[in-house]
Motif scaffolding. Sequence first.
Motif, PDB file in Angstrom:
ATOM      1  N   GLU A 140      11.459  10.638   6.950  1.00 27.25           N
ATOM      2  CA  GLU A 140      10.445  10.775   5.898  1.00 27.25           C
ATOM      3  C   GLU A 140       9.142  10.075   6.275  1.00 27.25           C
ATOM      4  O   GLU A 140       8.084  10.385   5.713  1.00 27.25           O
ATOM      5  N   PHE A 141       9.223   9.118   7.206  1.00 23.93           N
ATOM      6  CA  PHE A 141       8.022   8.445   7.706  1.00 23.93           C
ATOM      7  C   PHE A 141       7.843   8.845   9.165  1.00 23.93           C
ATOM      8  O   PHE A 141       8.732   8.646   9.983  1.00 23.93           O
ATOM      9  N   ALA A 142       6.709   9.399   9.485  1.00 22.26           N
ATOM     10  CA  ALA A 142       6.473   9.916  10.834  1.00 22.26           C
ATOM     11  C   ALA A 142       6.205   8.823  11.853  1.00 22.26           C
ATOM     12  O   ALA A 142       6.327   9.056  13.057  1.00 22.26           O
ATOM     13  N   SER A 143       5.832   7.629  11.379  1.00 19.74           N
ATOM     14  CA  SER A 143       5.467   6.556  12.297  1.00 19.74           C
ATOM     15  C   SER A 143       5.669   5.209  11.627  1.00 19.74           C
ATOM     16  O   SER A 143       5.799   5.115  10.399  1.00 19.74           O
ATOM     17  N   LEU A 144       5.653   4.159  12.435  1.00 14.80           N
ATOM     18  CA  LEU A 144       5.745   2.804  11.893  1.00 14.80           C
ATOM     19  C   LEU A 144       4.529   2.439  11.052  1.00 14.80           C
ATOM     20  O   LEU A 144       4.687   1.829   9.985  1.00 14.80           O
ATOM     21  N   PRO A 145       3.301   2.771  11.482  1.00 22.52           N
ATOM     22  CA  PRO A 145       2.163   2.459  10.613  1.00 22.52           C
ATOM     23  C   PRO A 145       2.303   3.090   9.230  1.00 22.52           C
ATOM     24  O   PRO A 145       1.975   2.456   8.214  1.00 22.52           O
ATOM     25  N   GLU A 146       2.805   4.317   9.169  1.00 23.90           N
ATOM     26  CA  GLU A 146       3.004   4.960   7.877  1.00 23.90           C
ATOM     27  C   GLU A 146       4.042   4.196   7.056  1.00 23.90           C
ATOM     28  O   GLU A 146       3.888   4.008   5.846  1.00 23.90           O
ATOM     29  N   THR A 147       5.095   3.733   7.719  1.00 22.56           N
ATOM     30  CA  THR A 147       6.128   2.946   7.033  1.00 22.56           C
ATOM     31  C   THR A 147       5.551   1.645   6.498  1.00 22.56           C
ATOM     32  O   THR A 147       5.798   1.261   5.347  1.00 22.56           O
ATOM     33  N   TYR A 148       4.769   0.963   7.318  1.00 20.41           N
ATOM     34  CA  TYR A 148       4.192  -0.319   6.902  1.00 20.41           C
ATOM     35  C   TYR A 148       3.171  -0.138   5.777  1.00 20.41           C
ATOM     36  O   TYR A 148       3.061  -0.998   4.896  1.00 20.41           O
ATOM     37  N   ASN A 149       2.439   0.944   5.813  1.00 23.18           N
ATOM     38  CA  ASN A 149       1.502   1.209   4.715  1.00 23.18           C
ATOM     39  C   ASN A 149       2.252   1.410   3.405  1.00 23.18           C
ATOM     40  O   ASN A 149       1.799   0.957   2.344  1.00 23.18           O
ATOM     41  N   TYR A 150       3.413   2.062   3.492  1.00 22.13           N
ATOM     42  CA  TYR A 150       4.248   2.226   2.301  1.00 22.13           C
ATOM     43  C   TYR A 150       4.723   0.863   1.806  1.00 22.13           C
ATOM     44  O   TYR A 150       4.709   0.582   0.597  1.00 22.13           O
ATOM     45  N   VAL A 151       5.132   0.005   2.725  1.00 18.40           N
ATOM     46  CA  VAL A 151       5.583  -1.343   2.360  1.00 18.40           C
ATOM     47  C   VAL A 151       4.462  -2.104   1.657  1.00 18.40           C
ATOM     48  O   VAL A 151       4.671  -2.712   0.599  1.00 18.40           O
ATOM     49  N   CYS A 152       3.276  -2.063   2.239  1.00 19.13           N
ATOM     50  CA  CYS A 152       2.146  -2.796   1.656  1.00 19.13           C
ATOM     51  C   CYS A 152       1.789  -2.264   0.275  1.00 19.13           C
ATOM     52  O   CYS A 152       1.483  -3.041  -0.649  1.00 19.13           O
ATOM     53  N   ASN A 153       1.836  -0.958   0.111  1.00 20.31           N
ATOM     54  CA  ASN A 153       1.567  -0.371  -1.206  1.00 20.31           C
ATOM     55  C   ASN A 153       2.629  -0.790  -2.216  1.00 20.31           C
ATOM     56  O   ASN A 153       2.321  -1.061  -3.382  1.00 20.31           O
ATOM     57  N   THR A 154       3.865  -0.858  -1.756  1.00 20.18           N
ATOM     58  CA  THR A 154       4.962  -1.267  -2.637  1.00 20.18           C
ATOM     59  C   THR A 154       4.752  -2.680  -3.156  1.00 20.18           C
ATOM     60  O   THR A 154       4.996  -2.971  -4.343  1.00 20.18           O
ATOM     61  N   PHE A 155       4.282  -3.564  -2.273  1.00 12.18           N
ATOM     62  CA  PHE A 155       4.093  -4.959  -2.662  1.00 12.18           C
ATOM     63  C   PHE A 155       2.676  -5.249  -3.154  1.00 12.18           C
ATOM     64  O   PHE A 155       2.362  -6.396  -3.501  1.00 12.18           O
ATOM     65  N   GLY A 156       1.825  -4.231  -3.160  1.00  8.42           N
ATOM     66  CA  GLY A 156       0.473  -4.405  -3.680  1.00  8.42           C
ATOM     67  C   GLY A 156      -0.415  -5.285  -2.832  1.00  8.42           C
ATOM     68  O   GLY A 156      -1.246  -6.032  -3.368  1.00  8.42           O
TER      69      GLY A 156
END
Length: 237
Positions: free
Chosen positions: A57-73
């Motif tokens: 569902e995440f094409a790359s690590l940067p995309e994954t980390y951006n999701y993490v950062c959005n999750t934690f605000g």
Amino acid sequence: MRYDAIIFDLFGTLVDNLPAAAFKQTLTQIATILRVPAPELISLWRGELWQRRVRGEFASLPETYNYVCNTFGVTVSESQIEEAVKVRFDYSRRSLAPRVDTVETLRTLKAAGYAIGLISDCSMEIPQLWDKSALAPLIDVPLFSCAVKLKKPDPHIYALAHERLDIPAERCLYVGDGGSRELTGATATGMQAVLIYAPYETFKGHSEHQEEVDGWQGPKISAIREILTIVDETLLS
């Protein structure tokens, strides 16, 4: 020959599972870089994110980390993302170190005429690192869950493996440590399966994994070289 192809799991089979301490240390380091709470990141990474990452569902690590950062605000810079990516890639690169008998065993099987496949539940950094790993030249058909968007024990991922090998399921032997209910998944598609359970491996906290190991009634080995005694004892000479 009883089989024409041997299909292997990756982690806990051809390579060791890295210790839990290394996993925690890596995620703690990433949490520090991204300025998110480490315990919550570890929980997220092991839970929701694991399922989503291995299904591609995440094409790359940067995309994954951006999701993490959005999750934690939190808001981070591009350089922070790049630093976190490097930490994870270093960890993943170490995780691809073959077990001591893996390379020799695979070479022996290939020299004897067996086709070699791989099915791994993993996230995108593994296929991105794969071509430079010591295992890549020895595997004819590698399948990564994140790339094919199928996760064990989905029967379609096993079918894809034997189709790409061009060998019927009943002529394939599957070898794995029982994660993701992979052994019963393989046998349900017509393959034979072997459990590998290294004496030093533990699955504390992984109840589904342990259930597959404890309940397995088929053949078992404790080291990858022992697969030679199952396919053809003469290969050990």
